[in-house]
Scaffold this active site. Structure first.
Site, short mmCIF file in Angstrom:
data_model
loop_
_atom_site.label_atom_id
_atom_site.label_comp_id
_atom_site.label_asym_id
_atom_site.label_seq_id
_atom_site.Cartn_x
_atom_site.Cartn_y
_atom_site.Cartn_z
N ASN A 11 0.88 -1.18 0.00
CA ASN A 11 0.00 0.00 0.00
C ASN A 11 0.91 1.22 0.00
O ASN A 11 1.47 1.58 1.03
CB ASN A 11 -0.89 -0.02 1.26
CG ASN A 11 -1.68 1.27 1.41
OD1 ASN A 11 -1.81 2.05 0.45
ND2 ASN A 11 -2.21 1.52 2.60
N LYS A 13 0.18 4.21 -0.25
CA LYS A 13 -0.46 5.42 0.30
C LYS A 13 -0.20 6.59 -0.67
O LYS A 13 -0.13 6.38 -1.87
CB LYS A 13 0.05 5.71 1.71
CG LYS A 13 0.00 4.50 2.62
CD LYS A 13 0.14 4.87 4.06
CE LYS A 13 0.30 3.61 4.89
NZ LYS A 13 -0.04 3.81 6.28
N HIS A 95 -9.62 1.36 4.67
CA HIS A 95 -8.35 1.56 5.39
C HIS A 95 -8.62 2.53 6.54
O HIS A 95 -9.39 3.46 6.42
CB HIS A 95 -7.29 2.11 4.44
CG HIS A 95 -5.92 2.09 5.03
ND1 HIS A 95 -5.50 3.03 5.95
CD2 HIS A 95 -4.88 1.23 4.87
CE1 HIS A 95 -4.25 2.73 6.31
NE2 HIS A 95 -3.86 1.65 5.67
N GLU A 97 -7.04 4.92 7.65
CA GLU A 97 -6.80 6.34 7.36
C GLU A 97 -8.01 6.95 6.67
O GLU A 97 -8.31 8.13 6.86
CB GLU A 97 -5.52 6.48 6.52
CG GLU A 97 -4.28 6.21 7.39
CD GLU A 97 -3.07 5.71 6.64
OE1 GLU A 97 -3.04 5.77 5.40
OE2 GLU A 97 -2.14 5.22 7.32
N GLU A 166 -5.89 -4.83 10.42
CA GLU A 166 -4.87 -3.80 10.62
C GLU A 166 -5.16 -3.04 11.91
O GLU A 166 -5.96 -2.08 11.89
CB GLU A 166 -4.87 -2.83 9.44
CG GLU A 166 -4.51 -3.44 8.12
CD GLU A 166 -3.81 -2.44 7.22
OE1 GLU A 166 -2.72 -2.76 6.73
OE2 GLU A 166 -4.35 -1.33 7.02
N GLY A 172 2.04 2.31 10.71
CA GLY A 172 2.99 3.39 10.56
C GLY A 172 3.65 3.81 11.87
O GLY A 172 4.32 4.83 11.94
N SER A 210 2.98 -2.16 10.42
CA SER A 210 4.43 -2.19 10.68
C SER A 210 5.06 -3.54 10.40
O SER A 210 5.96 -3.98 11.13
CB SER A 210 4.73 -1.72 12.11
OG SER A 210 4.32 -0.38 12.28
C1 PEP Z 1 -0.98 0.25 5.87
O1 PEP Z 1 -0.95 1.41 5.54
O2 PEP Z 1 -1.88 -0.48 5.47
C2 PEP Z 1 0.09 -0.24 6.75
C3 PEP Z 1 -0.01 -1.44 7.25
O3 PEP Z 1 1.14 0.61 6.98
P1 PEP Z 1 2.54 0.25 7.71
O4 PEP Z 1 3.01 -1.05 7.15
O5 PEP Z 1 3.44 1.39 7.38
O6 PEP Z 1 2.25 0.16 9.17
#
Ligand code: PEP
Length: 250
Positions: A11, A13, A95, A97, A166, A172, A210
């Site tokens: 992803n 982003k 997601h 976000e 998630e 992040g 992460s």
């Molecule tokens: C994501 O944005 O779906 C995500 C898992 O980000 P990160 O791996 O940076 O935590």
């Protein structure tokens, strides 16, 4: 370990540039073959170039959101039909976000997943609790509520989605759910899917939050973790490839 083929999805982003993307994709393509399915979900303007860069490979691509509407006066939105036209195999919906910054609720997320499936694009439906919800002991109730809306809206097509757990507190932040914590939620989600569809044993539930080269293998080795949704670590070819290799190895 399970027999479902692993899936690793990057992803990106709102990151990238035409030059940087070309180098990143080249690095991933050069590392083939993988023993898992691999995809990148890129910002809309880069879909066409990504499609060209990956066309001759078995790598897939997708987007990070789509509209719940077919078409019409929805300024700024992108329909699932448009994504399909650009060869998208996947679209991320719900997601955290988008839930947090764009006020997307469970039903809208479910409607987006339905719109995607109607156009032959596989929705990757994200669910996950915030830190406050986890600390309040609400993790199970939150993820079940989020998934339930999608299951009910997709009805007999529910088995065609990919689910991504998630935890918001792990996205992040560098703070990963332990393999045990992640597996516990994945098992709950699998049980919820099992109650809804006989195809649940074959459905993919990804972990995101992460994931890095050094923690991917242990996460992916859990019985109900079928791969990962990778944010930050999907922006460096070497890291993303290492995570795909970890999926190959489990
Ligand atoms: C994501 O944005 O779906 C995500 C898992 O980000 P990160 O791996 O940076 O935590």
């Amino acid at each position: 370990m399970n027999t479902r083929r692993k899936l690793v999805v990057g992803n990106w982003k709102m990151h990238g540039s035409r030059k940087g993307n070309a180098e990143l994709l080249e690095g991933i393509v050069a590392a083939r073959p993988f023993g898992c399915d691999v995809a990148v979900c890129v910002p809309f303007p880069y879909l066409a170039e990504t499609a060209v860069a990956l066309a001759a490979s078995d790598l897939r691509w997708g987007a990070q959101d789509c509209s719940a509407h077919e078409q019409g006066a929805y300024t700024g939105e992108v329909s699932a039909a448009m994504l399909h036209e650009f060869g998208c195999r996947y679209v991320i919906v719900g997601h955290s976000e988008r839930r947090a910054y764009h006020g997307e609720g469970d039903q809208l997320v479910a409607d987006k997943a339905k719109a995607a499936l109607a156009r032959g694009v596989t929705p990757i439906v994200c669910v996950g609790e915030t830190l406050a919800q986890r600390e309040a002991g609400e993790t199970e109730a939150v993820v079940k509520r989020q998934l339930s809306a999608v299951i009910h809206t997709l009805a007999h097509c529910a088995s065609e989605m990919v689910v991504a757990y998630e935890p918001v507190w792990a996205i992040g932040t560098g703070r990963t759910a332990t393999p045990g914590q992640a597996q516990q939620v994945h098992a709950l989600l699998r049980a919820q899917l099992l109650a809804a569809t006989p195809h649940a044993p074959g459905m993919k539930i990804l972990y995101g939050g992460s994931v890095k080269p050094d923690n991917a293998r242990e996460l992916f080795a859990q019985p109900d973790i079928d791969g990962g949704l990778i944010g930050g670590a999907s922006l460096k070819a070497a890291d993303f490839v290492a995570i795909c290799r970890a999926a190959d190895a489990t």
